[in-house]
Design a protein around this motif. Sequence first.
Motif, PDB file in Angstrom:
ATOM      1  N   ALA A  18     -24.434  -9.271  -3.328  1.00 43.20           N
ATOM      2  CA  ALA A  18     -23.183  -8.976  -2.625  1.00 43.20           C
ATOM      3  C   ALA A  18     -22.823 -10.157  -1.730  1.00 43.20           C
ATOM      4  CB  ALA A  18     -23.364  -7.732  -1.787  1.00 43.20           C
ATOM      5  N   ASP A  19     -21.617 -10.651  -1.797  1.00 39.04           N
ATOM      6  CA  ASP A  19     -21.194 -11.712  -0.898  1.00 39.04           C
ATOM      7  C   ASP A  19     -19.806 -11.384  -0.367  1.00 39.04           C
ATOM      8  OD1 ASP A  19     -19.180 -12.654  -2.559  1.00 39.04           O
ATOM      9  OD2 ASP A  19     -20.446 -14.161  -3.481  1.00 39.04           O
ATOM     10  N   GLU A  20     -19.303 -12.281   0.461  1.00 38.09           N
ATOM     11  CA  GLU A  20     -18.052 -11.989   1.151  1.00 38.09           C
ATOM     12  C   GLU A  20     -16.889 -11.719   0.206  1.00 38.09           C
ATOM     13  OE1 GLU A  20     -17.444 -11.730   4.542  1.00 38.09           O
ATOM     14  OE2 GLU A  20     -19.617 -11.636   4.571  1.00 38.09           O
ATOM     15  N   ARG A  21     -16.948 -12.363  -0.975  1.00 33.86           N
ATOM     16  CA  ARG A  21     -15.821 -12.193  -1.872  1.00 33.86           C
ATOM     17  C   ARG A  21     -15.721 -10.787  -2.444  1.00 33.86           C
ATOM     18  NH1 ARG A  21     -16.851 -17.122  -5.522  1.00 33.86           N
ATOM     19  NH2 ARG A  21     -18.840 -16.159  -5.114  1.00 33.86           N
ATOM     20  N   GLN A  22     -16.824 -10.050  -2.331  1.00 28.12           N
ATOM     21  CA  GLN A  22     -16.776  -8.715  -2.902  1.00 28.12           C
ATOM     22  C   GLN A  22     -16.114  -7.708  -1.957  1.00 28.12           C
ATOM     23  OE1 GLN A  22     -20.820  -8.239  -4.151  1.00 28.12           O
ATOM     24  NE2 GLN A  22     -20.394  -9.162  -6.121  1.00 28.12           N
ATOM     25  N   LYS A  23     -15.599  -8.224  -0.857  1.00 31.11           N
ATOM     26  CA  LYS A  23     -14.839  -7.342   0.021  1.00 31.11           C
ATOM     27  C   LYS A  23     -13.366  -7.384  -0.376  1.00 31.11           C
ATOM     28  CE  LYS A  23     -18.049  -7.700   3.775  1.00 31.11           C
ATOM     29  NZ  LYS A  23     -18.484  -8.544   4.870  1.00 31.11           N
ATOM     30  N   THR A  24     -12.772  -6.256  -0.353  1.00 26.52           N
ATOM     31  CA  THR A  24     -11.391  -6.182  -0.853  1.00 26.52           C
ATOM     32  C   THR A  24     -10.404  -6.860   0.096  1.00 26.52           C
ATOM     33  OG1 THR A  24      -9.672  -4.680  -1.564  1.00 26.52           O
ATOM     34  CG2 THR A  24     -11.039  -3.932   0.253  1.00 26.52           C
ATOM     35  N   PHE A  25      -9.356  -7.404  -0.486  1.00 23.46           N
ATOM     36  CA  PHE A  25      -8.287  -7.974   0.339  1.00 23.46           C
ATOM     37  C   PHE A  25      -7.034  -7.108   0.255  1.00 23.46           C
ATOM     38  CE2 PHE A  25      -8.636 -10.066  -3.742  1.00 23.46           C
ATOM     39  CZ  PHE A  25      -7.386  -9.831  -4.306  1.00 23.46           C
ATOM     40  N   ILE A  26      -7.135  -5.983  -0.439  1.00 26.24           N
ATOM     41  CA  ILE A  26      -6.012  -5.039  -0.478  1.00 26.24           C
ATOM     42  C   ILE A  26      -6.267  -3.949   0.557  1.00 26.24           C
ATOM     43  CG2 ILE A  26      -4.896  -3.224  -1.874  1.00 26.24           C
ATOM     44  CD1 ILE A  26      -4.095  -5.916  -2.911  1.00 26.24           C
ATOM     45  N   ASP A  27      -5.300  -3.768   1.436  1.00 29.62           N
ATOM     46  CA  ASP A  27      -5.407  -2.717   2.440  1.00 29.62           C
ATOM     47  C   ASP A  27      -4.253  -1.735   2.180  1.00 29.62           C
ATOM     48  OD1 ASP A  27      -5.249  -1.126   4.626  1.00 29.62           O
ATOM     49  OD2 ASP A  27      -5.380  -2.739   6.107  1.00 29.62           O
ATOM     50  N   PRO A  28      -4.536  -0.577   1.568  1.00 35.11           N
ATOM     51  CA  PRO A  28      -3.447   0.339   1.202  1.00 35.11           C
ATOM     52  C   PRO A  28      -2.583   0.737   2.402  1.00 35.11           C
ATOM     53  CG  PRO A  28      -5.492   1.053   0.196  1.00 35.11           C
ATOM     54  CD  PRO A  28      -5.839  -0.066   1.128  1.00 35.11           C
ATOM     55  N   LYS A  29      -3.227   0.908   3.557  1.00 35.61           N
ATOM     56  CA  LYS A  29      -2.447   1.327   4.733  1.00 35.61           C
ATOM     57  C   LYS A  29      -1.422   0.244   5.101  1.00 35.61           C
ATOM     58  CE  LYS A  29      -2.777   2.810   9.518  1.00 35.61           C
ATOM     59  NZ  LYS A  29      -1.732   1.889   9.915  1.00 35.61           N
ATOM     60  N   ILE A  32      -0.059  -1.910   3.147  1.00 34.91           N
ATOM     61  CA  ILE A  32       1.042  -1.931   2.172  1.00 34.91           C
ATOM     62  C   ILE A  32       1.999  -0.771   2.432  1.00 34.91           C
ATOM     63  CG2 ILE A  32       1.590  -1.608  -0.281  1.00 34.91           C
ATOM     64  CD1 ILE A  32      -0.852  -3.322  -0.930  1.00 34.91           C
ATOM     65  N   TRP A  33       1.433   0.412   2.658  1.00 34.76           N
ATOM     66  CA  TRP A  33       2.317   1.554   2.935  1.00 34.76           C
ATOM     67  C   TRP A  33       3.078   1.381   4.241  1.00 34.76           C
ATOM     68  CZ3 TRP A  33       4.495   4.223  -0.417  1.00 34.76           C
ATOM     69  CH2 TRP A  33       3.847   4.646  -1.578  1.00 34.76           C
ATOM     70  N   ASP A  34       2.448   0.757   5.231  1.00 43.21           N
ATOM     71  CA  ASP A  34       3.155   0.509   6.493  1.00 43.21           C
ATOM     72  C   ASP A  34       4.392  -0.355   6.242  1.00 43.21           C
ATOM     73  OD1 ASP A  34       1.386   2.020   7.896  1.00 43.21           O
ATOM     74  OD2 ASP A  34       0.284   0.342   8.792  1.00 43.21           O
ATOM     75  N   TYR A  35       4.221  -1.403   5.433  1.00 44.60           N
ATOM     76  CA  TYR A  35       5.377  -2.249   5.107  1.00 44.60           C
ATOM     77  C   TYR A  35       6.455  -1.440   4.407  1.00 44.60           C
ATOM     78  CZ  TYR A  35       3.278  -6.822   6.185  1.00 44.60           C
ATOM     79  OH  TYR A  35       2.759  -7.913   6.823  1.00 44.60           O
ATOM     80  N   LEU A  36       6.040  -0.619   3.449  1.00 38.66           N
ATOM     81  CA  LEU A  36       7.026   0.144   2.678  1.00 38.66           C
ATOM     82  C   LEU A  36       7.738   1.179   3.557  1.00 38.66           C
ATOM     83  CD1 LEU A  36       5.094   0.532  -0.695  1.00 38.66           C
ATOM     84  CD2 LEU A  36       7.332  -0.541  -0.409  1.00 38.66           C
ATOM     85  N   HIS A  37       6.992   1.821   4.430  1.00 38.01           N
ATOM     86  CA  HIS A  37       7.620   2.820   5.293  1.00 38.01           C
ATOM     87  C   HIS A  37       8.558   2.174   6.314  1.00 38.01           C
ATOM     88  CE1 HIS A  37       4.119   5.653   4.175  1.00 38.01           C
ATOM     89  NE2 HIS A  37       5.183   5.947   3.472  1.00 38.01           N
ATOM     90  N   ALA A  38       8.243   0.958   6.708  1.00 38.20           N
ATOM     91  CA  ALA A  38       9.064   0.301   7.735  1.00 38.20           C
ATOM     92  C   ALA A  38      10.322  -0.348   7.148  1.00 38.20           C
ATOM     93  CB  ALA A  38       8.232  -0.772   8.441  1.00 38.20           C
ATOM     94  N   TYR A  87      -3.761  -0.972  -8.087  1.00 34.61           N
ATOM     95  CA  TYR A  87      -4.369  -1.564  -6.893  1.00 34.61           C
ATOM     96  C   TYR A  87      -4.708  -0.516  -5.841  1.00 34.61           C
ATOM     97  CZ  TYR A  87      -3.408  -6.352  -8.398  1.00 34.61           C
ATOM     98  OH  TYR A  87      -3.411  -7.552  -9.067  1.00 34.61           O
ATOM     99  N   HIS A  88      -4.379   0.740  -6.118  1.00 34.72           N
ATOM    100  CA  HIS A  88      -4.681   1.762  -5.125  1.00 34.72           C
ATOM    101  C   HIS A  88      -6.099   2.287  -5.350  1.00 34.72           C
ATOM    102  CE1 HIS A  88      -4.515   5.499  -2.822  1.00 34.72           C
ATOM    103  NE2 HIS A  88      -3.668   4.819  -2.074  1.00 34.72           N
ATOM    104  N   PRO A  89      -7.010   2.105  -4.389  1.00 39.60           N
ATOM    105  CA  PRO A  89      -8.421   2.409  -4.658  1.00 39.60           C
ATOM    106  C   PRO A  89      -8.681   3.845  -5.118  1.00 39.60           C
ATOM    107  CG  PRO A  89      -8.199   1.162  -2.624  1.00 39.60           C
ATOM    108  CD  PRO A  89      -6.812   1.505  -3.057  1.00 39.60           C
ATOM    109  N   GLU A  90      -7.983   4.821  -4.500  1.00 43.83           N
ATOM    110  CA  GLU A  90      -8.255   6.216  -4.908  1.00 43.83           C
ATOM    111  C   GLU A  90      -7.717   6.503  -6.300  1.00 43.83           C
ATOM    112  OE1 GLU A  90      -6.863   8.839  -1.817  1.00 43.83           O
ATOM    113  OE2 GLU A  90      -8.035   7.677  -0.371  1.00 43.83           O
ATOM    114  N   MET A 148       3.991  -4.518  -4.447  1.00 44.27           N
ATOM    115  CA  MET A 148       3.516  -5.116  -3.198  1.00 44.27           C
ATOM    116  C   MET A 148       2.107  -5.682  -3.367  1.00 44.27           C
ATOM    117  SD  MET A 148       5.755  -4.738  -0.687  1.00 44.27           S
ATOM    118  CE  MET A 148       4.879  -4.637   0.871  1.00 44.27           C
ATOM    119  N   ALA A 149       1.261  -4.924  -4.060  1.00 47.84           N
ATOM    120  CA  ALA A 149      -0.127  -5.360  -4.228  1.00 47.84           C
ATOM    121  C   ALA A 149      -0.217  -6.603  -5.124  1.00 47.84           C
ATOM    122  CB  ALA A 149      -0.964  -4.220  -4.808  1.00 47.84           C
TER     123      ALA A 149
END
Length: 502
Positions: free
Chosen positions: A38-49, A51-57, A232-235, A283-284
């Motif tokens: 496991a290294d740093e690259r295995q951390k996701t750079f997509i944050d669903p919240k 993205i949704w914050d941008y869309l809601h705003a 791109y949505h994790p769930e 967006m993703a």
Amino acid sequence: MRLTQVCKQHQKGKKPYNQNHSRNWEKMKFTPETYQIADERQKTFIDPKEIWDYLHAAKSSPERVRAIIRKSLDKNRLNLAEVAELANTKDPELIEEIKQGARLLKKKVYGNRIVLFAPLYVGNLCTNNCSYCGFRTSNKQAVRKTLDQQELIENVEALEENGQKRLILVYGEHPKYNADYIAETVRTVYQVKKGNGEIRRVNINAAPLNMEGFRKVAESGIGTYQIFQETYHPEAYAHYHQAGKKRDYDHRLVALDVAQEAGLDDVGIGALFGLYDWRFEVMALVRHTNHLEACYNVGPHTISFPRITDVDDFKVDPKYQVNDDDFTLLVAVLRLAVPYTGLILTAREPQAIRKEVLQFGCSQIDAGTKIELGAYAEDVVEKQNVNKEQFTINDERSLAEVIDELIDDEYLPSFCTACYRLGRTGEHFMEFSVPGFIKRYCTPNAILTLAEYIMDYASPEIAEKGWRVIDKNITQLNDEKQEENIRKRLDKIRAGERDLYY
Ligand code: SF4
Ligand code: SF4
């Protein structure tokens, strides 16, 4: 340092891509070995919240939308807030303005050429169980097949006899299709020559590899390596991918980072529209593009946006079904958001939608597509109509029919592979940023490759139209010296020379 920290500096789509990021990566001292753990690259750079914050705003007022279109037409990259405003637009007149903006931008950046290619399915063994795919492990009706060497050659010959010059090889995700295997098939494809036919660019759609694997495949001379995140949505991702290696969202998300680290800088991303909210996916895709640009100074070469429909026992969730109007809007929004990234429109879409969407931003399409394994060389493969396909295609026209329509619609069909072969990497960035790139390279190369097609494969009717469109495009270059040079090369092609390019 986390990836999210690196990329947040760029998610606003401000100034691209300076060297500092590369230096950041160097400081992180990744090696093939570190990637195995496991290294740093295995951390996701997509944050669903996020993205949704941008869309809601996003408010999408007429003034804002028009200002955003103008910004894009000035060839400025859009940030996520701006993309959200375009994606949220509901007013039909404003949507029309977005589409017109995309049409204009496409003309500015890509001219009127459309690059043609064909997919070639090499094998459909798969250890994953993506619920939307005919090749999933749980589909016991699927006829599993891998083309043997002879079948591969015969299929490539059949494609060459149709006039194809660019292929994407598609593999299921299975240990058999490892880096050595992929590299071997690529070498085989390049060696096949039938008459004047040859494949000049082989792209790949296959499973993520490790660093050494990407290096091996790169060494075999591929063009683009495509890995689609699907959603791109994790769930949602977890819902559709419940078995096999592919169920690891993060592993797939960072796969193209590994490719970049391995020196394979020509990569393609994509989402399968209909699995989750289309605005989120747009967006993703832009977020993924920002990430690659921020970290490696080069974004994806291409973005694909296939749209899923009901197949057998898979039914698209009506909440996420993308209708035709939304589909054309999403293509236009992507065009404006990432002006210098190639957009690929596939034969999953019916002819009428392809014709419509082509105007708003696509630069590459497949043509003469057959996705049944071995189907290009029917005589070498026993005909089985069921369960050898991954999905259904809705534009079954031959390459000649597609070319015919493109010419009627004033496009310039192209089989150009020049940049990749001349080492003009980052080509999409170059054509965006170097004045006259289309005029100097893309249009002349489209003309020369179309002339080859006419000489070797076209019917008399298409030949006549084709020469007319060539003449018209040469004249429109409005440059006597260049015209003379292109005409000399056309004479050489008529005399039998091939593979001339700028
Ligand atoms: Fe396998 Fe790809 Fe189909 Fe998933 S989408 S089941 S990985 S072939
Ligand atoms: Fe693509 Fe380069 Fe050919 Fe233009 S000249 S069509 S950018 S390969």
